[in-house]
Design a protein around this motif. Structure first.
Motif, mmCIF file in Angstrom:
data_model
loop_
_atom_site.group_PDB
_atom_site.id
_atom_site.type_symbol
_atom_site.label_atom_id
_atom_site.label_comp_id
_atom_site.label_asym_id
_atom_site.label_seq_id
_atom_site.Cartn_x
_atom_site.Cartn_y
_atom_site.Cartn_z
ATOM 1 N N PHE A 161 -3.603 0.570 -13.481
ATOM 2 C CA PHE A 161 -2.511 0.503 -12.489
ATOM 3 C C PHE A 161 -2.916 1.204 -11.199
ATOM 4 O O PHE A 161 -2.650 0.721 -10.097
ATOM 5 C CB PHE A 161 -1.240 1.171 -13.036
ATOM 6 N N ARG A 162 -3.563 2.365 -11.338
ATOM 7 C CA ARG A 162 -3.970 3.131 -10.147
ATOM 8 C C ARG A 162 -4.965 2.338 -9.300
ATOM 9 O O ARG A 162 -4.861 2.309 -8.069
ATOM 10 C CB ARG A 162 -4.585 4.470 -10.568
ATOM 11 N N PHE A 163 -5.928 1.703 -9.942
ATOM 12 C CA PHE A 163 -6.925 0.927 -9.198
ATOM 13 C C PHE A 163 -6.271 -0.283 -8.524
ATOM 14 O O PHE A 163 -6.590 -0.616 -7.380
ATOM 15 C CB PHE A 163 -8.041 0.454 -10.131
ATOM 16 N N GLU A 164 -5.354 -0.926 -9.247
ATOM 17 C CA GLU A 164 -4.660 -2.079 -8.666
ATOM 18 C C GLU A 164 -3.812 -1.649 -7.473
ATOM 19 O O GLU A 164 -3.745 -2.352 -6.459
ATOM 20 C CB GLU A 164 -3.775 -2.741 -9.728
ATOM 21 N N TRP A 165 -3.149 -0.500 -7.588
ATOM 22 C CA TRP A 165 -2.333 0.004 -6.484
ATOM 23 C C TRP A 165 -3.201 0.297 -5.257
ATOM 24 O O TRP A 165 -2.834 -0.061 -4.135
ATOM 25 C CB TRP A 165 -1.586 1.277 -6.906
ATOM 26 N N LYS A 166 -4.342 0.931 -5.479
ATOM 27 C CA LYS A 166 -5.230 1.261 -4.372
ATOM 28 C C LYS A 166 -5.644 0.005 -3.615
ATOM 29 O O LYS A 166 -5.621 -0.030 -2.375
ATOM 30 C CB LYS A 166 -6.469 1.996 -4.898
ATOM 31 N N ASN A 167 -5.981 -1.030 -4.347
ATOM 32 C CA ASN A 167 -6.391 -2.282 -3.721
ATOM 33 C C ASN A 167 -5.239 -2.908 -2.942
ATOM 34 O O ASN A 167 -5.403 -3.366 -1.803
ATOM 35 C CB ASN A 167 -6.902 -3.249 -4.795
ATOM 36 N N ALA A 168 -4.047 -2.934 -3.543
ATOM 37 C CA ALA A 168 -2.879 -3.509 -2.866
ATOM 38 C C ALA A 168 -2.498 -2.694 -1.636
ATOM 39 O O ALA A 168 -2.123 -3.253 -0.593
ATOM 40 C CB ALA A 168 -1.705 -3.578 -3.843
ATOM 41 N N TYR A 169 -2.598 -1.376 -1.748
ATOM 42 C CA TYR A 169 -2.246 -0.508 -0.610
ATOM 43 C C TYR A 169 -3.207 -0.714 0.551
ATOM 44 O O TYR A 169 -2.799 -0.769 1.714
ATOM 45 C CB TYR A 169 -2.260 0.952 -1.060
ATOM 46 N N GLN A 170 -4.513 -0.828 0.252
ATOM 47 C CA GLN A 170 -5.493 -1.057 1.310
ATOM 48 C C GLN A 170 -5.264 -2.393 2.004
ATOM 49 O O GLN A 170 -5.487 -2.516 3.210
ATOM 50 C CB GLN A 170 -6.912 -0.989 0.733
ATOM 51 N N ASN A 171 -4.783 -3.370 1.249
ATOM 52 C CA ASN A 171 -4.494 -4.692 1.833
ATOM 53 C C ASN A 171 -3.075 -4.789 2.376
ATOM 54 O O ASN A 171 -2.674 -5.851 2.884
ATOM 55 C CB ASN A 171 -4.712 -5.786 0.779
ATOM 56 N N GLN A 172 -2.305 -3.690 2.232
ATOM 57 C CA GLN A 172 -0.904 -3.650 2.665
ATOM 58 C C GLN A 172 -0.099 -4.821 2.104
ATOM 59 O O GLN A 172 0.709 -5.458 2.788
ATOM 60 C CB GLN A 172 -0.821 -3.620 4.193
ATOM 61 N N ASP A 173 -0.332 -5.096 0.821
ATOM 62 C CA ASP A 173 0.377 -6.160 0.113
ATOM 63 C C ASP A 173 1.639 -5.560 -0.506
ATOM 64 O O ASP A 173 1.627 -5.076 -1.648
ATOM 65 C CB ASP A 173 -0.543 -6.752 -0.960
ATOM 66 N N GLN A 174 2.732 -5.566 0.254
ATOM 67 C CA GLN A 174 3.960 -4.909 -0.175
ATOM 68 C C GLN A 174 4.499 -5.497 -1.480
ATOM 69 O O GLN A 174 4.951 -4.757 -2.364
ATOM 70 C CB GLN A 174 5.029 -5.048 0.924
ATOM 71 N N GLU A 175 4.446 -6.795 -1.598
ATOM 72 C CA GLU A 175 4.971 -7.440 -2.809
ATOM 73 C C GLU A 175 4.197 -6.984 -4.037
ATOM 74 O O GLU A 175 4.781 -6.651 -5.080
ATOM 75 C CB GLU A 175 4.886 -8.961 -2.648
ATOM 76 N N ARG A 176 2.876 -6.956 -3.913
ATOM 77 C CA ARG A 176 2.035 -6.511 -5.025
ATOM 78 C C ARG A 176 2.274 -5.027 -5.337
ATOM 79 O O ARG A 176 2.285 -4.616 -6.500
ATOM 80 C CB ARG A 176 0.561 -6.762 -4.666
ATOM 81 N N MET A 177 2.472 -4.233 -4.299
ATOM 82 C CA MET A 177 2.738 -2.802 -4.492
ATOM 83 C C MET A 177 4.030 -2.592 -5.271
ATOM 84 O O MET A 177 4.088 -1.773 -6.197
ATOM 85 C CB MET A 177 2.788 -2.087 -3.139
ATOM 86 N N HIS A 178 5.095 -3.328 -4.918
ATOM 87 C CA HIS A 178 6.356 -3.234 -5.666
ATOM 88 C C HIS A 178 6.156 -3.641 -7.125
ATOM 89 O O HIS A 178 6.690 -3.010 -8.046
ATOM 90 C CB HIS A 178 7.418 -4.137 -5.013
#
Length: 1076
Positions: free
Chosen positions: A213-230
């Protein structure tokens, strides 16, 4: 293949080798065999690994890989043979590399550890009864090893020869390695590890799932993918909810207990592992919720983020990240909602939990840089809100639970606040320092001694209380008596009566108008010094009184008569006598500037000479981790003290101990407390660099030295052997090559004179530096650039390059020195840029003649004061002249325009900037404590007048300005060295105008919290402005840019700024010498 190996992308490397290896010739196969073998090993293809290994060059690695294949095949006897051979080869390798440095030998040392663990793998497989012990050893060794991702990956792969990757006892090691790889950008390696250790059936609260989950969050945050972050946040919340159900905890009841200081009763019967699992989950939920809510999280009425953060810290109060985050979140809410310090409810709701979080963080067993970060924030917060009863109660309670050892790193900041006017606050602080003193008296004795010398009575008295407490301890009276004696005698040695009286007279003699000095106030100002003339203590002082005592007493008597009679003849007499006396003193002192001048302790400080077998440790050498018997105690002082010929005439002093002789620079008329804090910062940054694998492998570091203040006007600096000033090296090289006239030609071109006829040593007309700089400052920038180009045209700027080559006995040493010079300049330049360090002329940079490491001294111009002054401001972020870049002798940017600004120098700069930006909050915590330090006062801003402007305007002068009629004043002559606009340095107007520096002078002020709003002190608003500027730099903002730059672009922009002739041509060019 090398790149794939470095990135841990072994599958891609394996596939590339499979595709290309067969088509290579034998030489190419030998060159690539190492990487192909490693890739095949990590992919578990041992047959192909053996094929590649046939082409591997002989050496440690080949024997290691052969042993690995043997262990896999169960051929343990053959494996032991290859291990023994590899160990023999690796020891020789390590021995050679250790001569270069430990960082260079790191990889070879790692190989020796792998060989040991390979033997343990055989033990594990052949001796089942040893398995638990071996796994425990592996875990312990792994935790203590240097965090290098490639080394860790090899170690984990080695373990899998004995145990499957899914072994629960080793899961934390695999996860730590995956996190390290992810943070290093080795995403393929990180994902590969997670795939290997994922269990067939995922248990509730699974660490592997949480890490994914942490790695996936980091990737989504770097891409500013709000939907994926939620989506990921909801997954984590469900993951946490399912685990709570599994262990039988009511989620709503648990979350209701988050805020406040009460412990979690609902979790009282659960084991530590459950606490830790939930703590990590709630910490991430808080962090990710705050990221999705943006700045509005602090205004959330439900305080969701703070509630989850508080839960995380309560669930595991031994986890640094959660505890420190609690403090940060609480303080952010307090500040962003603009609560008042007088709002007791807000202080209790946010400041008290913040303090608890910081105390908990300081008690954790984290790395030193994290602990000092928590302590410094704690000290700042404690004294900012210390008048609150709730704060004091919490602090006293937490102090009783906190061991004293962590406080050793914050002793200067604690002692600096002893003079607080708040009695309850002072009482608590004194008790803390007593606790520290009871266990580590030698750690506090020198800072306490300095505190007794400050001009503020409250500070002196508080320090005396602690010293009295030390006297109640075994050997305490001897320790305090010896410290006071040594301190007093060293201060006496640092500045003679002759120097002190010259300084006093220099401050009194008027520059222009005779009556600009308040003559009636002089007897009061020097009353203590006059009285001392009647009770001198040493032969040197007696000699001074015999020579000048009667004259001074006569002047004092005349001025006392003037105070009551106001007869101008008495002032005229006093002035003439002081003028004559100043000349006599100046003449005597100038004789000490001759080479070989010495002081004899027998006449300067005889009591110092008589000391033997002290219980006092050598200043700066106390190590709390050593037994007391192993410390370096003072045995004696060398009887001869050398006087160095620089402006302030520092002394070179030798203190003898049974362990070694320690050499110090004893400095008078200088406040070294600011330098001491900068050395604290440098040591902190070195710790951060050591924990970064790229920085560690390149041995990137600053070169700090010990600074021990003795008083606000004197102190000791450890002597750095084998160093030479950058400027001196150039001058000596030119003198050796009979090129001294080159200096004059360069100066002439810079100032607009004829290079063929210019002679600065000519008496008529005399060369006038202040007047020259006044004229230069008014020139248009294009003319300044043209003059600098003319100065540069006289030479190839190769002096440093030539010296480096000539002084290196071999090409190997030359390459190492050149590399070290480039790296240390890179590290120090960008650290200096962050803290706004100016005045980097060639005399403030020392070069180690053995290693060619660049060492900086004199930290007077900090926080951009040199860039912000109105007269001759500096425009460069750091010193990077052509002379220096030519010495790097590496690749160039933009053709030959700026050689040497890439390669080793730029790589070091990128790494240190990355470390500083990643550790932004730690650096800011240290600098925040520095800026608010009540012992340090500041002159800041472009329009601040000089010290002379602050202090020479007396009350009588102000009265005279209101009178239309002035008394007749006899015309007088001003000593040349004191006159404005005349050659010489002492007191000249130009130096007053450019010395906008960090100061805390003994005679002017000790700035305490009660004075922070005064014109000479660091105000809260200015401190916040400075911190804001530093934070912008650490985020990546450059000048007025709207968006932060990447690290690469920021570094490149600063290099271009530092080497731009437009910027180099501005500032005090006579002293800074931009053509060098």
């Amino acid at each position: 293949m090398i790149c794939y190996h470095a990135l841990g992308a072994y599958q891609q490397g394996y596939e590339l080798a499979q595709t290309l290896f067969e088509g290579l010739n034998d030489a190419e196969r030998r060159n690539t065999a190492h990487w192909a073998t490693a890739a095949a090993w990590h992919m578990g293809d041992f047959e192909t690994m053996a094929d590649y290994l046939a082409f591997h060059p002989k050496g440690t690695s080949k024997s290691l890989y052969k042993a690995i294949i043997d262990v896999h095949n169960g051929q343990y006897a053959s494996a032991f043979h290859h291990i023994s051979k590899a160990q023999s080869l690796s020891y020789d390798e390590v021995q050679v590399q250790l001569d270069v440095g430990p960082q260079v030998a790191h990889r070879s040392l790692a190989k020796t550890e792998l060989l040991v663990e390979l033997q343990e793998v055989i033990q594990y497989k052949s001796q089942p009864e040893m398995r638990d012990s071996i796994i425990s050893t592996w875990k312990t060794r792994f935790k203590k090893s240097h965090a290098d991702p490639n080394t860790w990956l090899k170690r984990l792969e080695l373990w899998t020869l004995a145990v499957p990757a899914t072994t629960m006892q080793l899961q934390s090691c695999f996860i730590d390695c995956a996190k390290l790889c992810e943070s290093a950008g080795m995403h393929h390696a990180a994902q590969s590890i997670l795939r290997k250790i994922t269990p067939e059936v995922t248990p509730l609260g699974c660490k592997v799932e949480y890490t994914r989950f942490r790695f996936e969050w980091k990737n989504a945050y770097q891409n500013q993918d709000q939907e994926r972050m939620h989506e990921i946040l909801h997954k984590l919340i469900k993951h946490t909810r399912d685990f709570l159900k599994h262990i039988g905890v009511d989620q709503e009841a648990l979350e209701r207990q988050g805020l406040g200081l009460q412990p979690l009763s609902i979790m009282a019967n659960h084991n530590r592992l459950d606490h830790q699992i939930l703590s990590r989950r709630y910490y991430r939920i808080a962090e990710w919720t705050a990221a999705l809510q943006g700045a509005s999280w602090a205004c959330d009425e439900q305080s969701q983020v703070l509630n989850f953060t508080s839960l995380a810290s309560k669930l595991d109060n031994g986890w640094y990240a959660a505890c420190f985050s609690l403090a940060e979140r609480s303080l952010s809410i307090f500040e962003m909602n603009e609560f008042s310090r007088s709002d007791s409810v807000a202080v209790s709701s946010y400041i008290v939990p913040a303090l608890r979080g910081l105390f908990l963080a300081a008690r954790t067993k984290e790395n030193p840089e994290f602990v000092i970060k928590a302590l410094l924030r704690l000290v700042t917060l404690w004294f900012r809100f210390g008048e609150s009863t709730a704060v004091l109660v919490e602090v006293e309670n937490q102090l009783s639970l906190t061991p004293v050892e962590p406080w050793l790193s914050a002793i200067p900041q604690l002692i600096a606040r002893l003079g607080t006017p708040h009695k309850d606050l002072q009482y608590t602080l004194i008790n803390l320092l007593k606790s520290i003193s009871s266990q580590y008296p030698h750690a506090v004795i020198w800072p306490l001694l300095t505190a007794t010398q400050t001009s503020k009575i409250e500070h002196q008295e508080a320090a005396r209380v602690i010293m009295s407490f030390i006297c109640t301890m075994p050997d305490g009276i001897r320790l305090v008596d010896q410290a006071e004696l040594v301190g007093k005698e060293l201060i006496r040695t640092s500045a003679s009566l002759m120097e002190k009286w010259r300084s006093i007279i220099e401050k009194i003699i008027p520059r222009q108008d005779l009556m600009e000095t308040a003559w009636h106030e002089v007897p009061t100002l020097w009353e203590h010094d006059i009285q001392y003339l009647r009770a001198v203590e040493t032969p040197d002082e007696e000699q001074f009184v015999q020579m000048f005592g009667d004259q001074l007493l006569q002047i004092d008597k005349s001025l006392k008569r003037y105070k009551s009679s106001r007869q101008m003849s008495l002032v005229n007499f006093a002035y003439q006598e002081l003028y004559k006396l100043y000349g006599d003193l100046d003449s005597q002192i100038n004789q000490w500037k001759q080479p070989g001048s010495k002081l004899h302790l027998a006449s300067t400080a005889p009591r110092l000479l008589s000391l033997r077998d002290c219980v006092l440790t050598v200043p700066g050498q106390y190590d709390p981790h050593l037994k007391l018997d192993d410390q370096a105690f003072i045995d004696s002082f060398a009887p001869i003290v050398d006087i160095l010929s620089s402006k302030q005439l520092p002394r070179k002093l030798v203190i003898r101990s049974y362990t070694a002789d320690y050499i110090f620079l004893l400095k008078g008329n200088e406040d070294l407390r600011g330098d001491e804090r900068i050395m604290q910062l440098f040591n902190l940054i070195n710790t951060m660099l050591n924990h970064n694998s790229d920085a560690f492998s390149r041995n990137l570091h600053l070169l700090p030295y010990e600074v021990i203040p003795l008083s606000p006007s004197a102190g000791l600096v450890s002597w750095v052997s084998n160093t030479q000033q950058l400027q001196s090296m150039i001058q000596i090289n030119r003198a050796k090559n009979k090129q001294n006239d080159l200096n004059d030609r360069e100066t002439a071109s810079l100032l607009g004179h004829d290079p063929e006829t210019f002679n600065p040593r000519r008496e008529n007309p005399r060369f006038d530096p202040p007047a020259e700089m006044d004229r230069y400052d008014k020139l248009p920038i294009p003319i300044k650039i043209r003059r600098l180009k003319a100065a540069l045209s006289h030479s190839k700027q190769s002096d440093l390059k030539d010296v480096l080559w000539q002084k290196s006995p071999s090409s190997d040493i030359w390459v190492r020195r050149r590399t070290n010079f480039a790296r240390t300049v890179g590290v120090s330049s960008f650290v200096g840029y962050i803290i706004g360090l100016g005045d980097r002329h060639g005399s403030n940079i020392l070069i180690d003649q053995l290693t060619w490491g660049a060492l900086h001294i004199d930290f007077g111009d900090l926080f951009n004061v040199a860039q912000e002054r109105s007269f001759l401001p500096e425009k460069v972020p750091f010193r990077l002249t052509r002379m220096m870049t030519n010495a790097f002798e590496l690749a160039s940017r933009g053709g030959l325009e700026v050689p040497g600004t890439r390669g080793t120098f730029k790589q070091a700069s990128l790494i240190v900037m990355s470390v500083l930006r990643d550790s932004r909050s730690t650096v800011l915590a240290m600098l925040e404590a520095f800026l608010y330090d009540p012992l340090l006062s500041w002159t800041i801003g472009p329009n601040d007048p000089s010290h002379a402007d602050h202090n020479t305007q007396s009350s009588s002068e102000k009265q005279n300005k209101t009178n239309t009629k002035k008394p007749h004043v006899q015309t007088h002559v001003v000593p040349q060295s004191l006159a404005p606009g005349i050659g010489g340095t002492g007191g000249s107007d130009i130096y007053d105008r450019i010395e906008n520096s960090l100061i805390a002078t003994y005679m002017e002020t000790d700035s305490y919290m009660a004075k922070v709003s005064s014109s000479t002190g660091m105000t809260n608003s200015k401190a916040l402005q400075v911190l804001s500027q530093i934070e912008r730099k650490l985020i990546g903002y450059h000048k007025d840019a709207d968006q932060p730059l990447t690290i690469n672009r920021q570094v490149q922009a600063l290099i271009e700024e530092a080497t731009d002739l437009k910027n180099l041509s501005q500032g005090y060019v006579l002293g800074w010498i931009p053509q060098w």
